[in-house]
Design a protein around this motif. Structure first.
Motif, PDB file in Angstrom:
ATOM      1  N   ARG A 102       0.808  -1.215   0.000  1.00  0.00           N
ATOM      2  CA  ARG A 102       0.000   0.000   0.000  1.00  0.00           C
ATOM      3  C   ARG A 102       0.846   1.271   0.000  1.00  0.00           C
ATOM      4  O   ARG A 102       0.365   2.337  -0.342  1.00  0.00           O
ATOM      5  CB  ARG A 102      -0.940   0.002   1.197  1.00  0.00           C
ATOM      6  CG  ARG A 102      -1.990  -1.089   1.111  1.00  0.00           C
ATOM      7  CD  ARG A 102      -2.949  -1.010   2.268  1.00  0.00           C
ATOM      8  NE  ARG A 102      -3.654   0.246   2.330  1.00  0.00           N
ATOM      9  CZ  ARG A 102      -4.821   0.504   1.748  1.00  0.00           C
ATOM     10  NH1 ARG A 102      -5.409  -0.449   1.060  1.00  0.00           N
ATOM     11  NH2 ARG A 102      -5.395   1.673   1.858  1.00  0.00           N
ATOM     12  N   ASP A 150       3.694   1.686  -1.735  1.00  0.00           N
ATOM     13  CA  ASP A 150       4.436   1.858  -2.981  1.00  0.00           C
ATOM     14  C   ASP A 150       3.667   2.843  -3.857  1.00  0.00           C
ATOM     15  O   ASP A 150       2.580   2.577  -4.330  1.00  0.00           O
ATOM     16  CB  ASP A 150       4.573   0.502  -3.690  1.00  0.00           C
ATOM     17  CG  ASP A 150       5.534   0.564  -4.855  1.00  0.00           C
ATOM     18  OD1 ASP A 150       6.036   1.672  -5.156  1.00  0.00           O
ATOM     19  OD2 ASP A 150       5.779  -0.495  -5.465  1.00  0.00           O
ATOM     20  N   ARG A 151       4.247   4.026  -4.114  1.00  0.00           N
ATOM     21  CA  ARG A 151       3.552   5.083  -4.830  1.00  0.00           C
ATOM     22  C   ARG A 151       3.446   4.811  -6.323  1.00  0.00           C
ATOM     23  O   ARG A 151       2.726   5.491  -7.034  1.00  0.00           O
ATOM     24  CB  ARG A 151       4.243   6.415  -4.585  1.00  0.00           C
ATOM     25  CG  ARG A 151       4.103   6.838  -3.130  1.00  0.00           C
ATOM     26  CD  ARG A 151       4.586   8.227  -2.872  1.00  0.00           C
ATOM     27  NE  ARG A 151       4.009   9.251  -3.703  1.00  0.00           N
ATOM     28  CZ  ARG A 151       2.871   9.911  -3.447  1.00  0.00           C
ATOM     29  NH1 ARG A 151       2.193   9.618  -2.371  1.00  0.00           N
ATOM     30  NH2 ARG A 151       2.444  10.855  -4.253  1.00  0.00           N
ATOM     31  N   ARG A 152       4.128   3.796  -6.820  1.00  0.00           N
ATOM     32  CA  ARG A 152       4.012   3.464  -8.232  1.00  0.00           C
ATOM     33  C   ARG A 152       2.659   2.849  -8.548  1.00  0.00           C
ATOM     34  O   ARG A 152       2.143   2.997  -9.650  1.00  0.00           O
ATOM     35  CB  ARG A 152       5.108   2.475  -8.639  1.00  0.00           C
ATOM     36  CG  ARG A 152       6.505   3.064  -8.580  1.00  0.00           C
ATOM     37  CD  ARG A 152       7.506   2.020  -8.941  1.00  0.00           C
ATOM     38  NE  ARG A 152       7.456   0.929  -7.955  1.00  0.00           N
ATOM     39  CZ  ARG A 152       8.117  -0.212  -8.065  1.00  0.00           C
ATOM     40  NH1 ARG A 152       8.857  -0.448  -9.121  1.00  0.00           N
ATOM     41  NH2 ARG A 152       8.037  -1.128  -7.123  1.00  0.00           N
ATOM     42  N   PHE A 153       2.079   2.126  -7.584  1.00  0.00           N
ATOM     43  CA  PHE A 153       0.832   1.403  -7.837  1.00  0.00           C
ATOM     44  C   PHE A 153      -0.371   2.002  -7.117  1.00  0.00           C
ATOM     45  O   PHE A 153      -1.495   1.750  -7.502  1.00  0.00           O
ATOM     46  CB  PHE A 153       0.977  -0.064  -7.419  1.00  0.00           C
ATOM     47  CG  PHE A 153       2.082  -0.768  -8.155  1.00  0.00           C
ATOM     48  CD1 PHE A 153       2.016  -0.940  -9.519  1.00  0.00           C
ATOM     49  CD2 PHE A 153       3.188  -1.231  -7.476  1.00  0.00           C
ATOM     50  CE1 PHE A 153       3.023  -1.588 -10.201  1.00  0.00           C
ATOM     51  CE2 PHE A 153       4.194  -1.883  -8.156  1.00  0.00           C
ATOM     52  CZ  PHE A 153       4.128  -2.060  -9.513  1.00  0.00           C
ATOM     53  N   ASN A 154      -0.163   2.761  -6.084  1.00  0.00           N
ATOM     54  CA  ASN A 154      -1.263   3.335  -5.316  1.00  0.00           C
ATOM     55  C   ASN A 154      -1.266   4.848  -5.498  1.00  0.00           C
ATOM     56  O   ASN A 154      -0.331   5.533  -5.099  1.00  0.00           O
ATOM     57  CB  ASN A 154      -1.126   2.992  -3.830  1.00  0.00           C
ATOM     58  CG  ASN A 154      -1.299   1.512  -3.595  1.00  0.00           C
ATOM     59  OD1 ASN A 154      -2.235   0.921  -4.099  1.00  0.00           O
ATOM     60  ND2 ASN A 154      -0.390   0.920  -2.847  1.00  0.00           N
ATOM     61  N   HIS A 155      -2.322   5.329  -6.091  1.00  0.00           N
ATOM     62  CA  HIS A 155      -2.459   6.765  -6.317  1.00  0.00           C
ATOM     63  C   HIS A 155      -3.612   7.254  -5.450  1.00  0.00           C
ATOM     64  O   HIS A 155      -4.760   7.270  -5.872  1.00  0.00           O
ATOM     65  CB  HIS A 155      -2.733   7.047  -7.800  1.00  0.00           C
ATOM     66  CG  HIS A 155      -1.711   6.441  -8.699  1.00  0.00           C
ATOM     67  ND1 HIS A 155      -0.454   6.960  -8.845  1.00  0.00           N
ATOM     68  CD2 HIS A 155      -1.743   5.327  -9.480  1.00  0.00           C
ATOM     69  CE1 HIS A 155       0.241   6.224  -9.681  1.00  0.00           C
ATOM     70  NE2 HIS A 155      -0.522   5.217 -10.085  1.00  0.00           N
ATOM     71  N   HIS A 156      -3.272   7.640  -4.231  1.00  0.00           N
ATOM     72  CA  HIS A 156      -4.296   8.083  -3.299  1.00  0.00           C
ATOM     73  C   HIS A 156      -4.787   9.472  -3.684  1.00  0.00           C
ATOM     74  O   HIS A 156      -4.116  10.214  -4.403  1.00  0.00           O
ATOM     75  CB  HIS A 156      -3.740   8.093  -1.871  1.00  0.00           C
ATOM     76  CG  HIS A 156      -3.298   6.737  -1.420  1.00  0.00           C
ATOM     77  ND1 HIS A 156      -4.183   5.727  -1.158  1.00  0.00           N
ATOM     78  CD2 HIS A 156      -2.059   6.220  -1.208  1.00  0.00           C
ATOM     79  CE1 HIS A 156      -3.523   4.645  -0.783  1.00  0.00           C
ATOM     80  NE2 HIS A 156      -2.222   4.922  -0.819  1.00  0.00           N
ATOM     81  N   ARG A 157      -5.939   9.824  -3.174  1.00  0.00           N
ATOM     82  CA  ARG A 157      -6.523  11.118  -3.460  1.00  0.00           C
ATOM     83  C   ARG A 157      -5.641  12.219  -2.864  1.00  0.00           C
ATOM     84  O   ARG A 157      -5.259  12.161  -1.701  1.00  0.00           O
ATOM     85  CB  ARG A 157      -7.919  11.206  -2.869  1.00  0.00           C
ATOM     86  CG  ARG A 157      -8.608  12.518  -3.206  1.00  0.00           C
ATOM     87  CD  ARG A 157      -9.878  12.716  -2.463  1.00  0.00           C
ATOM     88  NE  ARG A 157     -10.776  11.588  -2.621  1.00  0.00           N
ATOM     89  CZ  ARG A 157     -11.936  11.487  -2.009  1.00  0.00           C
ATOM     90  NH1 ARG A 157     -12.328  12.434  -1.191  1.00  0.00           N
ATOM     91  NH2 ARG A 157     -12.697  10.442  -2.190  1.00  0.00           N
ATOM     92  N   GLN A 158      -5.360  13.188  -3.664  1.00  0.00           N
ATOM     93  CA  GLN A 158      -4.576  14.317  -3.195  1.00  0.00           C
ATOM     94  C   GLN A 158      -5.432  15.568  -3.322  1.00  0.00           C
ATOM     95  O   GLN A 158      -6.125  15.753  -4.312  1.00  0.00           O
ATOM     96  CB  GLN A 158      -3.297  14.469  -4.017  1.00  0.00           C
ATOM     97  CG  GLN A 158      -2.373  13.288  -3.847  1.00  0.00           C
ATOM     98  CD  GLN A 158      -1.109  13.453  -4.655  1.00  0.00           C
ATOM     99  OE1 GLN A 158      -0.952  14.415  -5.403  1.00  0.00           O
ATOM    100  NE2 GLN A 158      -0.202  12.508  -4.494  1.00  0.00           N
TER     101      GLN A 158
END
Length: 121
Positions: free
Chosen positions: A103, A105-113
């Motif tokens: 969760r 790893d920013r390559r696969f999880n693009h959380h709401r910004q």
């Protein structure tokens, strides 16, 4: 004219003989099935009893073929069959992820910004 009536009678006799032969052939090749089972490809919907009617509940044996067939019908196709049976089964047959999920790893999880534009007023 009398010859025409004989021909019609002859034709009816021949038609009747053909019909009898057809029936005999059908009866020779027909099989009578006494053992009926549920269709494993059809979903079963269990309906509850009416609230105003009270009747004793039926008990079904734990090891009956009906319960086993019911559980088999409710299984996921990948658990029923060792490999895909149809072309549509091939899509989504392997459900295990290729890479273990992380969760953070920013390559696969693009959380709401949030930004100034998307921030609630």
């Amino acid at each position: 004219m009398p010859d025409e009536k004989k021909e019609e009678a002859k034709n009816k006799v021949h038609q009747d003989a053909i019909h009898q032969e057809t029936i005999r052939k059908e009866q020779r090749h027909q099989m009578l099935y006494n053992k009926f089972t549920i269709n494993p490809l059809k979903k079963l919907h269990v309906l509850s009893d009416k609230p105003t009617v009270s009747k004793p509940k039926e008990t079904i044996e734990k090891s009956s073929e009906l319960i086993e067939a019911f559980h088999f019908a409710r299984q996921v196709p990948s658990k029923k069959y060792p490999e895909p049976v149809t072309e549509s089964h091939e899509i989504g047959w392997s459900t295990e992820p290729l890479i273990p999920s992380d969760r953070f790893d920013r390559r696969f999880n693009h959380h709401r910004q949030r930004s100034d534009i998307t921030r609630d007023i």
